[in-house]
Design an enzyme around this catalytic site. Structure first.
Site, mmCIF file in Angstrom:
data_model
loop_
_atom_site.group_PDB
_atom_site.id
_atom_site.type_symbol
_atom_site.label_atom_id
_atom_site.label_comp_id
_atom_site.label_asym_id
_atom_site.label_seq_id
_atom_site.Cartn_x
_atom_site.Cartn_y
_atom_site.Cartn_z
ATOM 1 N N LYS A 51 0.818 -1.219 -0.036
ATOM 2 C CA LYS A 51 0.085 -0.076 -0.143
ATOM 3 C C LYS A 51 0.838 1.174 0.048
ATOM 4 C CE LYS A 51 -4.397 -1.831 1.618
ATOM 5 N NZ LYS A 51 -5.558 -1.640 2.645
ATOM 6 N N LYS B 98 -7.739 -9.161 -7.125
ATOM 7 C CA LYS B 98 -8.769 -9.540 -6.444
ATOM 8 C C LYS B 98 -10.005 -8.338 -6.532
ATOM 9 C CE LYS B 98 -8.139 -7.922 -1.788
ATOM 10 N NZ LYS B 98 -8.690 -7.937 -0.482
ATOM 11 N N LYS C 85 -13.131 -3.856 -2.668
ATOM 12 C CA LYS C 85 -14.519 -2.596 -2.644
ATOM 13 C C LYS C 85 -14.136 -1.368 -2.904
ATOM 14 C CE LYS C 85 -14.468 -3.558 2.290
ATOM 15 N NZ LYS C 85 -13.050 -3.188 2.845
HETATM 16 N N1 AQP Z 1 -11.919 -10.739 -3.316
HETATM 17 C C1 AQP Z 1 -12.153 -11.174 -2.216
HETATM 18 N N2 AQP Z 1 -12.089 -12.729 -2.254
HETATM 19 C C2 AQP Z 1 -12.267 -13.175 -1.036
HETATM 20 N N3 AQP Z 1 -12.344 -12.287 0.094
HETATM 21 C C3 AQP Z 1 -12.053 -11.131 0.016
HETATM 22 N N4 AQP Z 1 -11.819 -10.269 1.279
HETATM 23 C C4 AQP Z 1 -11.739 -9.003 0.566
HETATM 24 N N5 AQP Z 1 -11.622 -9.087 -0.753
HETATM 25 C C5 AQP Z 1 -11.902 -10.399 -1.015
HETATM 26 C C6 AQP Z 1 -11.829 -10.430 2.637
HETATM 27 O O1 AQP Z 1 -12.874 -9.611 3.194
HETATM 28 C C7 AQP Z 1 -12.381 -9.176 4.324
HETATM 29 C C8 AQP Z 1 -12.576 -7.647 4.291
HETATM 30 O O2 AQP Z 1 -11.330 -6.955 4.758
HETATM 31 P P1 AQP Z 1 -11.052 -5.552 4.928
HETATM 32 O O3 AQP Z 1 -12.196 -4.702 4.687
HETATM 33 O O4 AQP Z 1 -10.483 -5.169 6.140
HETATM 34 O O5 AQP Z 1 -9.934 -5.167 3.752
HETATM 35 P P2 AQP Z 1 -9.389 -5.976 2.433
HETATM 36 O O6 AQP Z 1 -9.100 -7.505 2.668
HETATM 37 O O7 AQP Z 1 -8.294 -4.994 1.989
HETATM 38 O O8 AQP Z 1 -10.887 -5.777 1.490
HETATM 39 P P3 AQP Z 1 -10.882 -4.851 -0.073
HETATM 40 O O9 AQP Z 1 -12.397 -5.194 -0.444
HETATM 41 O O10 AQP Z 1 -10.163 -5.322 -0.863
HETATM 42 O O11 AQP Z 1 -10.964 -3.689 0.495
HETATM 43 P P4 AQP Z 1 -10.237 -2.252 0.340
HETATM 44 O O12 AQP Z 1 -10.444 -2.282 -1.212
HETATM 45 O O13 AQP Z 1 -10.528 -1.310 1.129
HETATM 46 O O14 AQP Z 1 -8.837 -2.628 0.544
HETATM 47 C C9 AQP Z 1 -11.074 -9.668 4.639
HETATM 48 O O15 AQP Z 1 -11.333 -10.855 5.511
HETATM 49 C C10 AQP Z 1 -10.678 -10.193 3.066
HETATM 50 O O16 AQP Z 1 -9.811 -11.628 3.557
#
Ligand code: AQP
Length: 330
Positions: free
Chosen positions: A113, A195, A198
């Site tokens: 990041k 992946k 969001k």
């Molecule tokens: N694409 C994915 N497939 C399976 N699991 C996923 N998770 C996230 N994306 C996928 C799981 O969702 C949880 C959310 O974690 P988070 O909000 O703390 O952050 P993250 O993993 O960084 O999720 P995002 O959606 O990618 O958020 P942003 O875009 O804000 O960085 C975790 O348990 C993760 O494994």
């Protein structure tokens, strides 16, 4: 036994968050009937990359309502908002004083990041793992359900807990990560090598749990596949199709060979059409419950109860930490 997990309100959760995390929290409720389960909205974590105030407010409430909409039962799971339990920030600072900058800089998520952020990388992004450790250690959590990407942070939490216990005497439970083997990593519908996230700026690549149903179905219909035209599960040569098969398999609880058998000899069009319907039905169910709860008094009551429950546990732990370290007067 206690289990704890959280999601950042960086945007509306996606189908990836649902299949990789939220749905598993619901399963844990059933599998560990006697466990004390806490699930929180990780709003402090989300500001490590600065956020717009009104967007953040909206996303916090949406995520809390979506936890309930996907099936978390507030009678079995305590749901709360991280920033409303002040002890998270307090323990985070204490843990920062018991960790080393080198440890923080080694974290893969920080490295990835911070490259994207360049000059504007915040100090909070560096110390984020201490806040995550505080989330976990405050409640003596035994298990932390996380994706593979968060495993390193749970390992660091274990190191910090052991170090603190050795230095100041038995204080924290050493947690274990709970990583589901079947929780596939859902990929972007437009770029299946990355992946589904969001915060992806391309909305066509990800399905948000609050997307308009027809729009969501169209995203599946238009998902990138390949021109081989053969229904096969081949992540290397047909990553887009493999991703859609994973989504189908998880949502319908059917294994991959059975899906391939069902669509043998058929084109991608039929498969995508069926998957679009399945995704549409899933979203419809979630959104119906979401619409019932989002502006209700019930949501506030649930979050108040969650905050009170979490605060009682957290305060007790912080008092113990203060005593062990010699902070304050008592
Ligand atoms: N694409 C994915 N497939 C399976 N699991 C996923 N998770 C996230 N994306 C996928 C799981 O969702 C949880 C959310 O974690 P988070 O909000 O703390 O952050 P993250 O993993 O960084 O999720 P995002 O959606 O990618 O958020 P942003 O875009 O804000 O960085 C975790 O348990 C993760 O494994």
């Amino acid at each position: 036994m206690r289990i704890l997990s959280g999601i950042q309100p960086t945007n509306v959760p996606t189908l990836g968050n649902y299949l990789g995390a939220m749905r598993n929290f619901v399963k844990l409720q059933e599998e560990y009937k006697d466990a004390d389960i806490l699930v929180f909205v990780a709003d402090l974590h989300s500001i490590t990359i600065p956020k717009d105030k009104s967007e953040l407010k909206k996303n916090i409430k949406n995520l809390a309502a979506l936890y309930i909409a996907v099936g978390l039962d507030p009678k079995k799971t305590h749901i709360f908002i991280q920033s409303e339990v002040k002890e998270h920030s307090e323990l985070s600072f204490i843990l920062e004083c018991n960790s080393y900058i080198g440890e923080m800089e080694r974290m893969i998520q920080f490295k990835e990041k911070s490259v994207k952020q360049g000059q504007t990388v915040t100090t909070g992004l560096l110390t984020y793992p201490c806040l995550m450790a505080a989330d976990i250690l405050l409640y003596d959590s035994n298990y932390v359900p996380v994706g593979e990407d968060q495993k390193q942070h749970v390992e660091l939490t274990r190191d910090l807990a052991i170090r603190f216990n050795n230095r100041f005497g038995e204080t924290f439970t050493v947690p274990e990560p709970l990583i589901r083997k079947s929780g596939a990593r859902i990929m972007s519908l437009q770029d299946p090598l990355h992946k589904m996230s969001k915060s992806d700026p391309n909305p066509k690549g990800c399905i948000s749990l609050l997307d308009d149903i027809n729009e969501a179905k169209n995203k599946i219909r238009r998902a990138v596949t390949d021109n081989l035209g053969v229904m096969a599960y081949d992540k290397e040569n047909q990553p887009g199709l493999a991703n859609l098969i994973d989504i189908y398999s998880l949502l319908e609880d059917i294994n991959v060979p059975n899906i391939l058998e069902k669509y043998k000899g058929l084109g991608y069009k039929e498969f995508k059409e069926d998957l679009a319907e399945i995704v549409g039905k899933t979203l419809e169910k979630i959104q119906t419950k979401y619409n019932e709860i989002i502006n209700s008094k019930e949501l506030d009551t649930i979050l108040d109860e969650g905050r009170e429950y979490a605060t009682t546990l957290a305060r007790k732990k912080i008092n113990k930490v203060h005593k062990k370290m010699g902070l304050g007067r008592n």
